[in-house]
Scaffold this motif. Structure first.
Motif, PDB file in Angstrom:
ATOM      1  N   ASN A 184       0.828  -1.205   0.000  1.00 27.63           N
ATOM      2  CA  ASN A 184       0.000   0.000   0.000  1.00 27.63           C
ATOM      3  C   ASN A 184       0.862   1.254   0.000  1.00 27.63           C
ATOM      4  N   ALA A 185       2.162   1.065   0.276  1.00 27.35           N
ATOM      5  CA  ALA A 185       3.115   2.183   0.174  1.00 27.35           C
ATOM      6  C   ALA A 185       3.357   2.416  -1.312  1.00 27.35           C
ATOM      7  N   THR A 186       2.525   3.226  -1.905  1.00 33.60           N
ATOM      8  CA  THR A 186       2.471   3.330  -3.368  1.00 33.60           C
ATOM      9  C   THR A 186       3.692   4.000  -3.988  1.00 33.60           C
ATOM     10  N   SER A 187       4.558   4.601  -3.172  1.00 39.03           N
ATOM     11  CA  SER A 187       5.776   5.218  -3.713  1.00 39.03           C
ATOM     12  C   SER A 187       6.942   4.244  -3.754  1.00 39.03           C
ATOM     13  N   LEU A 188       6.725   3.034  -3.260  1.00 43.98           N
ATOM     14  CA  LEU A 188       7.801   2.055  -3.140  1.00 43.98           C
ATOM     15  C   LEU A 188       8.357   1.689  -4.505  1.00 43.98           C
ATOM     16  N   HIS A 189       9.698   1.762  -4.645  1.00 41.19           N
ATOM     17  CA  HIS A 189      10.292   1.255  -5.893  1.00 41.19           C
ATOM     18  C   HIS A 189      11.490   0.352  -5.669  1.00 41.19           C
ATOM     19  N   SER A 190      11.885   0.097  -4.411  1.00 44.86           N
ATOM     20  CA  SER A 190      12.950  -0.873  -4.156  1.00 44.86           C
ATOM     21  C   SER A 190      12.660  -1.583  -2.846  1.00 44.86           C
ATOM     22  N   ILE A 191      12.603  -2.913  -2.884  1.00 45.07           N
ATOM     23  CA  ILE A 191      12.386  -3.688  -1.667  1.00 45.07           C
ATOM     24  C   ILE A 191      13.398  -4.827  -1.636  1.00 45.07           C
ATOM     25  N   PHE A 192      14.218  -4.843  -0.584  1.00 38.05           N
ATOM     26  CA  PHE A 192      15.286  -5.840  -0.443  1.00 38.05           C
ATOM     27  C   PHE A 192      15.039  -6.611   0.854  1.00 38.05           C
ATOM     28  N   LEU A 193      14.526  -7.832   0.708  1.00 41.41           N
ATOM     29  CA  LEU A 193      14.219  -8.668   1.870  1.00 41.41           C
ATOM     30  C   LEU A 193      15.009  -9.968   1.837  1.00 41.41           C
ATOM     31  N   TYR A 194      16.050 -10.047   1.033  1.00 38.22           N
ATOM     32  CA  TYR A 194      16.775 -11.313   0.876  1.00 38.22           C
ATOM     33  C   TYR A 194      17.546 -11.672   2.150  1.00 38.22           C
ATOM     34  N   GLY A 195      17.792 -12.973   2.301  1.00 41.43           N
ATOM     35  CA  GLY A 195      18.577 -13.438   3.440  1.00 41.43           C
ATOM     36  C   GLY A 195      17.823 -13.406   4.748  1.00 41.43           C
ATOM     37  N   ASN A 196      16.524 -13.735   4.736  1.00 45.96           N
ATOM     38  CA  ASN A 196      15.736 -13.841   5.960  1.00 45.96           C
ATOM     39  C   ASN A 196      15.120 -15.239   6.037  1.00 45.96           C
ATOM     40  N   ASN A 197      14.103 -15.402   6.883  1.00 43.35           N
ATOM     41  CA  ASN A 197      13.415 -16.691   7.014  1.00 43.35           C
ATOM     42  C   ASN A 197      11.940 -16.547   6.648  1.00 43.35           C
ATOM     43  N   LEU A 198      11.665 -15.746   5.649  1.00 48.28           N
ATOM     44  CA  LEU A 198      10.287 -15.442   5.283  1.00 48.28           C
ATOM     45  C   LEU A 198       9.632 -16.639   4.598  1.00 48.28           C
ATOM     46  N   THR A 199       8.354 -16.833   4.872  1.00 43.15           N
ATOM     47  CA  THR A 199       7.589 -17.938   4.291  1.00 43.15           C
ATOM     48  C   THR A 199       6.366 -17.371   3.579  1.00 43.15           C
ATOM     49  N   GLY A 200       5.455 -18.269   3.210  1.00 45.44           N
ATOM     50  CA  GLY A 200       4.248 -17.827   2.518  1.00 45.44           C
ATOM     51  C   GLY A 200       4.500 -17.576   1.046  1.00 45.44           C
ATOM     52  N   GLU A 201       3.539 -16.969   0.384  1.00 45.02           N
ATOM     53  CA  GLU A 201       3.626 -16.717  -1.042  1.00 45.02           C
ATOM     54  C   GLU A 201       4.013 -15.267  -1.320  1.00 45.02           C
ATOM     55  N   ILE A 202       4.377 -15.022  -2.573  1.00 42.34           N
ATOM     56  CA  ILE A 202       4.618 -13.642  -3.001  1.00 42.34           C
ATOM     57  C   ILE A 202       3.274 -12.912  -2.980  1.00 42.34           C
ATOM     58  N   PRO A 203       3.185 -11.802  -2.261  1.00 43.88           N
ATOM     59  CA  PRO A 203       1.884 -11.121  -2.144  1.00 43.88           C
ATOM     60  C   PRO A 203       1.287 -10.782  -3.505  1.00 43.88           C
ATOM     61  N   ALA A 204      -0.031 -10.970  -3.603  1.00 43.65           N
ATOM     62  CA  ALA A 204      -0.727 -10.649  -4.851  1.00 43.65           C
ATOM     63  C   ALA A 204      -0.719  -9.155  -5.124  1.00 43.65           C
ATOM     64  N   ILE A 248       1.826  -7.160  -4.929  1.00 45.50           N
ATOM     65  CA  ILE A 248       3.197  -6.690  -5.114  1.00 45.50           C
ATOM     66  C   ILE A 248       3.310  -5.600  -6.177  1.00 45.50           C
ATOM     67  N   CYS A 249       2.411  -5.601  -7.142  1.00 42.63           N
ATOM     68  CA  CYS A 249       2.507  -4.616  -8.227  1.00 42.63           C
ATOM     69  C   CYS A 249       1.670  -3.363  -7.973  1.00 42.63           C
ATOM     70  N   ASN A 250       1.127  -3.224  -6.745  1.00 40.07           N
ATOM     71  CA  ASN A 250       0.357  -2.011  -6.440  1.00 40.07           C
ATOM     72  C   ASN A 250       1.181  -0.733  -6.618  1.00 40.07           C
ATOM     73  N   PRO A 251       2.445  -0.712  -6.139  1.00 44.23           N
ATOM     74  CA  PRO A 251       3.263   0.489  -6.388  1.00 44.23           C
ATOM     75  C   PRO A 251       3.623   0.552  -7.881  1.00 44.23           C
ATOM     76  N   SER A 252       3.139   1.545  -8.556  1.00 46.81           N
ATOM     77  CA  SER A 252       3.301   1.596 -10.015  1.00 46.81           C
ATOM     78  C   SER A 252       4.742   1.815 -10.448  1.00 46.81           C
ATOM     79  N   ARG A 253       5.592   2.303  -9.521  1.00 48.88           N
ATOM     80  CA  ARG A 253       6.987   2.582  -9.887  1.00 48.88           C
ATOM     81  C   ARG A 253       7.958   1.552  -9.322  1.00 48.88           C
ATOM     82  N   LEU A 254       7.473   0.403  -8.952  1.00 47.94           N
ATOM     83  CA  LEU A 254       8.335  -0.628  -8.378  1.00 47.94           C
ATOM     84  C   LEU A 254       9.390  -1.065  -9.399  1.00 47.94           C
ATOM     85  N   GLN A 255      10.673  -0.979  -9.004  1.00 50.59           N
ATOM     86  CA  GLN A 255      11.771  -1.274  -9.934  1.00 50.59           C
ATOM     87  C   GLN A 255      12.641  -2.441  -9.484  1.00 50.59           C
ATOM     88  N   ASN A 256      12.877  -2.586  -8.196  1.00 49.89           N
ATOM     89  CA  ASN A 256      13.824  -3.588  -7.704  1.00 49.89           C
ATOM     90  C   ASN A 256      13.160  -4.452  -6.641  1.00 49.89           C
TER      91      ASN A 256
END
Length: 723
Positions: free
Chosen positions: A126-146, A148-156
């Motif tokens: 819902n953070a619509t200005s988001l264009h870079s999200i780095f969550l690698y190297g954790n213990n996250l589970t579940g699916e890729i959120p549906a 994910i493409c809400n921020p129109s400027r998401l690049q990375n």
């Protein structure tokens, strides 16, 4: 009648029951912005948050000075708003709170290399200005959120090395600005639906490795026209034939399709022709070039230029006798062969006779491929014979001591290059200017009588029993002919003296130029020229040289510059020669063919070495050179040496500080002006070109050597960048 009497205690009760909480809330809200309140959810979600985030206080007016928080002034908003949250590598345990989605101006979310668990909340996007999200190297589970493409400027998006599962949804194609999608090292499964890749027109990097994908690759994967670097689909369960559309990807793209279940013949079109066998390993049912496994009943799997089978001779032709004309040609050929053998015998007889009567002056021409044997090395002024003399020569600048007392009896001088001729005495009696001394030998500059300077390197005095090995190695080096590689012209062998004669490159080296120790002005066009030339030379050594050399010590002091600022790679193959002659190659020279300014800069070899090169048991590979070249590129771009460390960086024995600093800058979207060499800031027109070279350098310095590109690919990518 209405009783108008009001108890005097009523106002007090009203204040206590209603007004006090309202005023308390208003005071609290006035103390901290809404962005700060959202961030406090992270403090609550992390184990031991009060200790970890001790400077995150709810009594502060703004969160902008909290550790890991970046703010910016947004037009039309009186308060500074949170635009970045960077909490990477802090060993945080807990979950990712959904309240982060309330940060409507959040651009960068960097939580990688922690121990966050649970699923990725849908509300984050819902953070619509988001264009870079780095969550690698954790213990996250579940699916890729549906969402994910809400921020129109998401690049990375980098969610690699977690335990994310589920399928890859077709809705991912709605991330039309996406440039990097890195999902390697998870448990994502199922087939990749068609229709995603045509929508990702800006995608530069795609890594789906080490997951549980199955099924065949969608044919439209070839529409990723912006892709560069490595397309990594390794360690999955992909099956079926390789789609021919993969060949439509840019020629600079390297494939990594290892450890899958692909079958059939490897196509031979487009980008497929640039791939090596490593790209297709461990696909048992895959066949064809470049694998050493031919496809049954299919001659097209044989590489171009080879013949699948020998055509059978027709019966009627085999029965025919030889024609008279052919008999005459055979007779003439026999006569010519006999005459040639006779001439060779006469030549060898007279040469042996002359050799037995040679004099000790032994004037010899460095021409053709002549080998000139002589009785002894005359005592001349040229080359100091002891280390102490070399040091005094270096201090005075010229070698006038008469201490070479000869090389040895039975020495052999061999000219490698046909177009380079001079007399041996001319070389030996010339004044020798000491350029330097290192584990790779003492190097002299010698100006011949015709005014041509050469570089002469003295190697060790050992290796008496390894003559054939020495000659084989020198001859292999001598066969290397490329305008961006220093040319070896001749060599001399005796029991107690070994010399290498090469071209002298007169304009210093890149290390000296980068540090302002020469007159070379490193404009962007000059730096790009140096990068391109060095890449061409390395690609030649890797792909086209007779032995397909691994240099093993690429760094600025081994990149020599001529007066036109063309680079010349030096010192390749020397470690092997030093081992043969008995010297210790532990210290690096960077002097072969070089000039005096090179000596002003000494460098730690490890600063340019790939992580795997620092393990002594590992054998050198060409990917070591690719990593080292990537560090050189970063040095050209930033003007900083590899041992550079910013105030916030920590020492690492695995990756040089410069590499980590640049990677961090790109992850946190540091302005380009803060990373490039200040000398380049005035060349505004070069911004796109500089950015392209940055991306190429980062690809070269990947930790995993398997996904680094080949030097041929790197060179082709650089050639496409125009100044």
């Amino acid at each position: 009648m209405l009783n108008l009497y009001i108890n005097p205690i009523f106002p007090i009760l009203f204040y206590l029951n209603y007004a006090s909480p309202i005023l308390f809330f208003l005071n609290y809200a006035a103390a901290l912005t809404t962005d700060g309140l959202s961030l406090l959810s992270v403090k609550s979600a992390v184990d031991g948050g009060d200790t970890v985030f001790s400077d995150w206080n709810d009594s502060d007016a703004t969160p902008c000075h909290w550790s890991g928080v970046t703010c910016a002034n947004i037009s039309g908003d009186p308060d500074a708003r949170v635009v970045g949250l960077a909490l990477a590598g802090r060993s945080l345990h807990g979950y990712i709170p959904s309240e982060l989605g309330s940060l409507v101006y959040l651009r960068r979310l960097n939580l990688h290399d922690n121990s966050f668990s649970g699923s990725i909340p849908d509300q984050i996007f819902n953070a619509t200005s988001l264009h870079s999200i780095f969550l690698y190297g954790n213990n996250l589970t579940g699916e890729i959120p549906a969402s994910i493409c809400n921020p129109s400027r998401l690049q990375n998006v980098d969610l690699s090395h977690n335990s994310i599962s589920g399928p890859l949804r077709k809705s991912l194609g709605n991330c039309r600005q996406l440039q990097r999608l890195i999902l390697g090292g998870n448990n994502i499964s199922g087939e990749i639906p068609s229709g995603i890749f045509p929508e990702l027109a800006n995608l530069v990097q795609l890594d789906l490795s080490s997951n549980s994908f199955n099924g065949s690759l969608p044919y439209d994967i070839g529409q990723l026209k912006s892709l560069s670097g490595t397309l990594n689909l390794s360690f999955n369960h992909f099956a079926g034939k390789l789609p021919a559309s993969l060949g439509d990807l840019p020629l600079t793209v390297s494939f990594d399709l290892q450890h899958n279940n692909f079958s059939g013949e490897i196509p031979q079109s487009g980008s497929f022709s640039n791939q090596g066998p490593t790209a297709f390993l461990n696909n048992p049912s895959l066949c064809g070039f470049p694998l050493q496994k031919t496809c049954r009943n299919n001659s097209s799997a044989i590489p171009p230029g080879t013949q699948a089978s020998t055509p059978a001779i027709a019966d009627n032709e085999s029965k025919k006798g030889l024609k008279p004309g052919l008999i005459i040609l055979i007779s003439l050929a026999d006569a010519f062969g006999v005459a040639l053998i006779g001439l060779v015998i006469v030549y060898l007889y007279w040469r042996r006779k002359d050799s037995n009567g040679c004099s000790c002056t032994c004037k010899v021409k460095f021409g053709g491929n002549q080998k000139s044997k002589f009785c002894s090395f005359p005592c001349v002024n040229g080359f100091p014979n002891t280390d102490s003399e070399a040091e005094s020569e270096k201090a005075s600048g010229a070698g006038d001591a008469s201490a070479v007392s000869g090389a040895a009896e039975g020495g052999e001088l061999v000219a490698i290059d046909k177009g380079f001729s001079f007399e041996l005495d001319e070389l030996l009696r010339a004044s020798a200017y000491v350029l330097g001394k290192s584990g790779l030998g003492i190097v002299y500059k010698v100006v011949l009588g015709n005014g041509i300077p050469v570089a002469v390197r003295r190697l060790g005095e050992g290796g008496e029993q390894r003559y054939k090995e020495f000659v084989a190695e020198v001859q292999a080096i001598g066969r290397v002919k490329h305008p961006n590689v220093v040319k070896l012209r001749a060599y001399y062998w005796a029991l107690d003296e070994k010399l290498l004669i090469s071209d002298f490159i007169s304009n210093g080296n890149l290390a000296s130029a980068l540090r302002g120790q020469t007159s070379t002005i490193l404009s962007w066009s000059t730096r790009l020229k140096i990068a391109k030339g060095t890449a061409r030379g390395l690609a030649y050594l890797h792909e086209c040289s007779p032995r397909k050399f691994v240099h093993g010590d690429i760094k600025p002091s081994n990149i020599l510059l001529d007066n036109e600022h063309q680079p010349h790679i030096s010192d390749f193959g020397l470690n092997r020669l030093i081992n043969i002659t008995g010297n210790n190659p532990s210290s690096s020279g960077g002097f072969m063919g070089g000039a005096l300014p090179y000596l002003a800069q000494t460098e730690k070899v490890n600063n340019y070495q790939a992580p795997e090169a620092r393990v002594s048991s590992n054998r050198p590979t060409q990917k070591w050179d690719v990593y080292s070249f990537g560090v050189v590129l970063l040095e050209l771009l930033t003007g900083k040496s590899p041992e550079f460390s910013s105030p916030t960086s920590s020492t690492s024995t695995e990756i040089s500080d410069l590499v980590r600093w640049v990677r961090k800058g790109f992850e946190e979207e540091t302005p380009l002006s803060d990373m490039v060499d200040p000398l380049l800031l005035q060349e505004v027109h070069a911004k796109k070109e500089v950015l392209s070279v940055f991306h190429l350098a980062l690809a070269c310095t990947e930790r995993d050597f398997e996904i680094r590109p080949r030097m041929k690919t790197v060179s082709e990518s650089l050639e496409k960048i125009r100044t």
